[in-house]
Motif scaffolding. Structure first.
Motif, PDB file in Angstrom:
ATOM      1  N   SER A  98      -4.801  53.333  39.196  1.00  0.00           N
ATOM      2  CA  SER A  98      -3.427  52.836  39.347  1.00  0.00           C
ATOM      3  C   SER A  98      -2.380  53.711  38.682  1.00  0.00           C
ATOM      4  O   SER A  98      -1.241  53.281  38.497  1.00  0.00           O
ATOM      5  CB  SER A  98      -3.311  51.407  38.794  1.00  0.00           C
ATOM      6  OG  SER A  98      -4.187  50.535  39.459  1.00  0.00           O
ATOM      7  N   SER A 575      -6.093  45.105  36.552  1.00  0.00           N
ATOM      8  CA  SER A 575      -4.859  44.358  36.334  1.00  0.00           C
ATOM      9  C   SER A 575      -3.802  45.384  35.970  1.00  0.00           C
ATOM     10  O   SER A 575      -3.774  45.897  34.848  1.00  0.00           O
ATOM     11  CB  SER A 575      -5.022  43.331  35.207  1.00  0.00           C
ATOM     12  OG  SER A 575      -3.766  42.758  34.872  1.00  0.00           O
ATOM     13  N   ILE A 577       0.060  45.651  35.826  1.00  0.00           N
ATOM     14  CA  ILE A 577       1.245  44.804  35.911  1.00  0.00           C
ATOM     15  C   ILE A 577       2.484  45.546  35.415  1.00  0.00           C
ATOM     16  O   ILE A 577       2.413  46.421  34.552  1.00  0.00           O
ATOM     17  CB  ILE A 577       1.052  43.499  35.110  1.00  0.00           C
ATOM     18  CG1 ILE A 577       0.729  43.802  33.643  1.00  0.00           C
ATOM     19  CG2 ILE A 577      -0.058  42.664  35.728  1.00  0.00           C
ATOM     20  CD1 ILE A 577       0.633  42.562  32.770  1.00  0.00           C
ATOM     21  N   ASP A 589       4.037  41.110  37.359  1.00  0.00           N
ATOM     22  CA  ASP A 589       3.415  41.089  38.678  1.00  0.00           C
ATOM     23  C   ASP A 589       2.597  42.359  38.880  1.00  0.00           C
ATOM     24  O   ASP A 589       2.907  43.408  38.297  1.00  0.00           O
ATOM     25  CB  ASP A 589       4.471  40.987  39.777  1.00  0.00           C
ATOM     26  CG  ASP A 589       4.955  39.558  39.985  1.00  0.00           C
ATOM     27  OD1 ASP A 589       4.430  38.656  39.308  1.00  0.00           O
ATOM     28  OD2 ASP A 589       5.863  39.351  40.814  1.00  0.00           O
ATOM     29  N   GLN A 590       1.562  42.267  39.725  1.00  0.00           N
ATOM     30  CA  GLN A 590       0.746  43.428  40.054  1.00  0.00           C
ATOM     31  C   GLN A 590       1.609  44.468  40.769  1.00  0.00           C
ATOM     32  O   GLN A 590       2.422  44.134  41.628  1.00  0.00           O
ATOM     33  CB  GLN A 590      -0.418  42.996  40.965  1.00  0.00           C
ATOM     34  CG  GLN A 590      -1.490  44.030  41.155  1.00  0.00           C
ATOM     35  CD  GLN A 590      -2.556  44.001  40.071  1.00  0.00           C
ATOM     36  OE1 GLN A 590      -2.332  43.446  38.992  1.00  0.00           O
ATOM     37  NE2 GLN A 590      -3.701  44.592  40.335  1.00  0.00           N
ATOM     38  N   THR A 594      -1.934  47.808  44.712  1.00  0.00           N
ATOM     39  CA  THR A 594      -3.037  47.823  43.749  1.00  0.00           C
ATOM     40  C   THR A 594      -3.807  46.515  43.837  1.00  0.00           C
ATOM     41  O   THR A 594      -3.356  45.487  43.337  1.00  0.00           O
ATOM     42  CB  THR A 594      -2.521  48.022  42.316  1.00  0.00           C
ATOM     43  OG1 THR A 594      -1.748  49.216  42.245  1.00  0.00           O
ATOM     44  CG2 THR A 594      -3.676  48.116  41.340  1.00  0.00           C
ATOM     45  N   ARG A 596      -6.621  43.743  42.895  1.00  0.00           N
ATOM     46  CA  ARG A 596      -7.340  43.406  41.662  1.00  0.00           C
ATOM     47  C   ARG A 596      -8.847  43.638  41.817  1.00  0.00           C
ATOM     48  O   ARG A 596      -9.527  43.956  40.845  1.00  0.00           O
ATOM     49  CB  ARG A 596      -7.076  41.948  41.275  1.00  0.00           C
ATOM     50  CG  ARG A 596      -5.665  41.697  40.753  1.00  0.00           C
ATOM     51  CD  ARG A 596      -5.535  40.303  40.171  1.00  0.00           C
ATOM     52  NE  ARG A 596      -4.192  40.041  39.696  1.00  0.00           N
ATOM     53  CZ  ARG A 596      -3.753  40.333  38.471  1.00  0.00           C
ATOM     54  NH1 ARG A 596      -4.578  40.905  37.605  1.00  0.00           N
ATOM     55  NH2 ARG A 596      -2.518  40.064  38.118  1.00  0.00           N
ATOM     56  N   ARG A 622      -3.237  42.767  48.300  1.00  0.00           N
ATOM     57  CA  ARG A 622      -2.278  43.613  47.591  1.00  0.00           C
ATOM     58  C   ARG A 622      -0.863  43.201  47.987  1.00  0.00           C
ATOM     59  O   ARG A 622      -0.685  42.342  48.853  1.00  0.00           O
ATOM     60  CB  ARG A 622      -2.481  45.084  47.972  1.00  0.00           C
ATOM     61  CG  ARG A 622      -3.818  45.676  47.570  1.00  0.00           C
ATOM     62  CD  ARG A 622      -4.375  46.559  48.670  1.00  0.00           C
ATOM     63  NE  ARG A 622      -4.771  45.797  49.834  1.00  0.00           N
ATOM     64  CZ  ARG A 622      -4.615  46.208  51.089  1.00  0.00           C
ATOM     65  NH1 ARG A 622      -4.067  47.387  51.340  1.00  0.00           N
ATOM     66  NH2 ARG A 622      -4.993  45.450  52.098  1.00  0.00           N
ATOM     67  N   ASN A 628       5.449  39.792  43.706  1.00  0.00           N
ATOM     68  CA  ASN A 628       4.225  39.251  44.307  1.00  0.00           C
ATOM     69  C   ASN A 628       4.503  37.906  44.981  1.00  0.00           C
ATOM     70  O   ASN A 628       4.148  36.834  44.463  1.00  0.00           O
ATOM     71  CB  ASN A 628       3.125  39.093  43.261  1.00  0.00           C
ATOM     72  CG  ASN A 628       2.622  40.417  42.713  1.00  0.00           C
ATOM     73  OD1 ASN A 628       1.790  40.452  41.815  1.00  0.00           O
ATOM     74  ND2 ASN A 628       3.125  41.520  43.221  1.00  0.00           N
TER      75      ASN A 628
END
Length: 690
Positions: A98, A575, A577, A589-590, A594, A596, A622, A628
């Motif tokens: 990420s 994770s 964020i 938020d993610q 990406t 999880r 995603r 999100n």
């Protein structure tokens, strides 16, 4: 500070299995005097013994899996995100854990491929046909004798091509006609499949003399990529076809290898890639027009020199010149002239030199320095024409015993930009103005440790830390009105802890390995596009907190005489964020694109008749935008593929037949939102070696 414990580490290493098999076979041979053999090149350390996560696929593993595309091979690695815009000609970039594609270096035969304009490398320009190994490393590598550029990234995707090998036993060497005769190898491959795919390839190598050899690779591909997809408009579904998604590419590569004697050797590579493709764009309701076209020309020449003076001192040097040209055209009445055409030309001059000193069997130190000058020219009116001077110097040391390995390095970076601007309304005789951006100076430390706690066990514990940054690209800084001269580099801290084990279970499992690595990444000053009063602009407003776990498992078992089963799988939890602004709607938020949860699995059955491989890829949901919410959600998917291959000899020719069915379940999914991927398709290829 976060403390991570990891359970298990190791990666898929089919080469280790083959070495074990070869050793068993040699034990059954009666004792006899063998001639001395000189081994040239560095031995490969098993991935389970390394202090950082390294995942590898060699040529045999790639062939056994039936993988026929570089991006498909990279997708088999844990912790990797491949952004794919769909179709055979879709652009494909790689991101590790990420951190973004800008933080991932792509190395081709030891020299980094660069793109100062966008900072992202499209790996679709490379082929697997002449590849010996693909590896992915995260963090500080144990190989301290490498260019400084490879220390300047959070991770590295390294592609190593095959070198010519010619079988010469001592009986042949005594035959003068053999020494003076023509020695060569040739391989012809033809691949075809769905959506108009036609891809012939020619590989050749020859031995020029006892010290010099050469190889060449020619590749041509074309496809219309008009694959069907389902368009959903409320309760109405219709089957459409992807338009303007055709591609034509031509690739040429030539290599010259020389043994200079007294420990010296040299390698030179010439590479050229040319492509034209349509850009189908995102799927938009009631509008299926697509007129965008993209032309890319990329070429380079690079050379590598290495000399081992004695057991204590070695040196190496690299040089490279590369030129990249892109042309983008869009025909539309939304432009005053009826058409928009952008032309960009990048040139880079690169040099690297390093020395390695081995003070004892357990200690070594290396000093490497790199310099690169990159310039970008375009056809935009009143647009800046930037040039960048990059100086990288790294001092690294390694301590290694059979049970303990530790490395430490310090990278010094010094970068300056000069921006030339011309006024399109000024007289032709007026001089262009040149300004200098503030210099970027930074020290980046890294360290790694691997320890075998039990003397009679292959269990290894490992931990690593790396501080690295990524400089804003030319697009981030200078592109039209959205560029921001005041951007700061992104700063990333990487922590990793894990363990690795490999072994065998008597006659049940010939080889088994397991690994798990927990990691924590923190990115400050993340470069993002934010809206201002009138337009979007690049800004340092981002902060990302990334936690994750990578788990790998591989095993091989003999089922009966001539039949074996190999399984491999990995799972990644992430994770990632956004913690930039507690008041923002997307706080915690993610981050976009990406998932999880991701996972890969493969099962291969090798037998005397037809080898069969089954591949499974699972990706969770995603989001395509920072917030999100349901409207930004991209559904997860599972993709299955199967490959069958058979190798045999026909009239003294080595022949390999392979067939693949991709996306067996015909699943429709997006990797990039509104860019549908192909459904069920097939590929078939035939390869002949002589």
């Amino acid at each position: 500070m976060y403390v991570y414990a990891a359970i298990g580490a190791c990666l898929v290493s089919f080469a280790a299995v083959q070495q074990a098999q070869a050793q068993e076979a040699s034990d059954t041979v009666s004792a006899r005097q063998l001639p001395d053999v000189e081994v040239v090149g560095r031995s490969r350390v098993p991935a389970t013994k390394l202090s950082i996560p390294v995942q590898m696929l060699d040529a045999r593993s790639i062939a056994r899996l039936g993988t026929d595309d570089l991006s498909e091979a990279v997708k088999r690695f844990a912790g990797v995100t491949v952004r794919d815009y769909g179709g055979i000609g879709g652009l494909k970039t790689v991101s590790i854990r990420s951190l973004g594609a800008h933080h991932t270096a792509v190395s081709y035969d030891g020299v980094t491929v660069s793109d100062a304009q966008s900072g992202q490398i499209d790996i679709s320009r490379f082929t697997l046909d002449n590849v010996e190994m693909v590896s992915l490393s995260t963090g500080q590598s144990e190989d301290i004798f490498r260019p400084a550029r490879l220390f300047a990234s959070a991770g590295a995707l390294e592609i190593r091509t095959q070198k010519p090998e010619f079988e010469e036993d001592h009986h042949h060497k005594e035959d003068s006609s053999y020494r003076e005769g023509r020695r060569y190898r040739m391989a012809v491959k033809l691949k075809s499949g769905s959506f108009g795919l036609f891809n012939p390839t020619l590989n050749g190598s020859c031995k020029i003399s006892e010290r010099w050899s050469a190889s060449a690779n020619v590749d041509y591909m074309q496809a219309d990529s008009k694959y069907p997809y389902t368009l959903v408009n409320g309760k109405i579904k219709s089957v459409e076809k992807r338009l303007n998604s055709d591609i034509t590419t031509a690739r040429f590569e030539a290599n010259l290898y020389g043994d200079l004697g007294k420990g010296g050797r040299i390698e030179t590579k010439l590479y050229a890639f040319d492509s034209e493709r349509g850009l189908p764009g995102a799927v938009i309701l009631y509008d299926n027009t697509a007129t965008e076209r993209l032309w890319n020309d990329y070429s380079f020449i690079q050379s590598y020199y290495h000399n081992k003076f004695n057991n204590r001192w070695q040196m190496q040097a690299r040089g490279k010149y590369s030129c990249s040209y892109s042309r983008y055209r869009d025909v539309s009445d939304k432009y005053a002239a009826g058409m928009q055409e952008d032309r960009n030309t990048q040139q880079e001059y690169y040099a690297s030199a390093g020395v390695l000193f081995s003070a004892a069997d357990c200690f070594s130190a290396a000093l490497s320095t790199d310099y690169a000058f990159t310039e970008l020219k375009n056809n935009f009116l009143n647009a800046p024409q930037p040039g960048r001077n990059t100086s990288l110097t790294v001092l690294a040391a390694k301590y290694q015993t059979p049970r303990l390995t530790g490395t430490i390095s310090l990278l010094a970076t010094y970068i300056t930009d000069k921006i030339k601007t011309t006024n399109a309304t000024a007289p032709a005789t007026s001089a262009a103005s040149t300004t200098s951006a503030p210099a970027c100076k930074k020290l980046s430390p890294a360290a790694s440790l691997s320890w075998q706690p039990l003397r009679n066990s292959s269990l290894r514990l490992r931990a690593s830390y790396q501080n690295i940054f990524r400089l804003p690209t030319f697009t981030d800084l200078y592109y039209l009105r959205i560029g921001n001269y005041d951007l700061k580099p992104e700063n990333a801290h990487q922590y990793n802890a894990g363990l690795a084990w490999s072994g065998s279970l008597e006659d049940i499992l010939r080889y088994i390995s397991f690994s798990a690595d927990a990691y924590y990444n923190k990115v400050d000053n993340k470069i993002v596009a934010r809206p201002t009063l009138y337009i979007w602009k690049m800004m340092n407003m981002g902060e990302v907190d990334i936690r994750g776990l990578d788990v790998n498992l591989a095993a091989e078992a003999p089922l009966r005489s001539g039949v074996s089963l190999a399984i491999a799988g990995n799972y990644t939890w992430q994770s990632a964020i956004d913690v930039s602004d507690p008041k923002a709607k997307n706080y915690r938020d993610q981050i976009p694109y990406t998932p999880r949860h991701t996972g890969n699995a493969s099962l291969t059955v090798e037998n005397p008749w037809v080898n069969v491989s089954y591949l499974l890829t699972v990706v969770g949901k995603r989001y395509d935008l920072p917030q999100n919410i349901g409207s930004n959600r991209i559904d997860g998917y599972a993709e299955q593929s199967i490959s069958l291959n058979r190798s045999f000899v026909l009239r003294k020719l080595s022949v390999r037949l392979q067939g693949e069915i991709l996306n067996i379940a015909n699943t429709q999914y997006d990797v990039i939102h509104y860019y549908p991927m192909p459904g069920r398709s097939f590929r078939i290829n035939i390869k002949t070696d002589f």
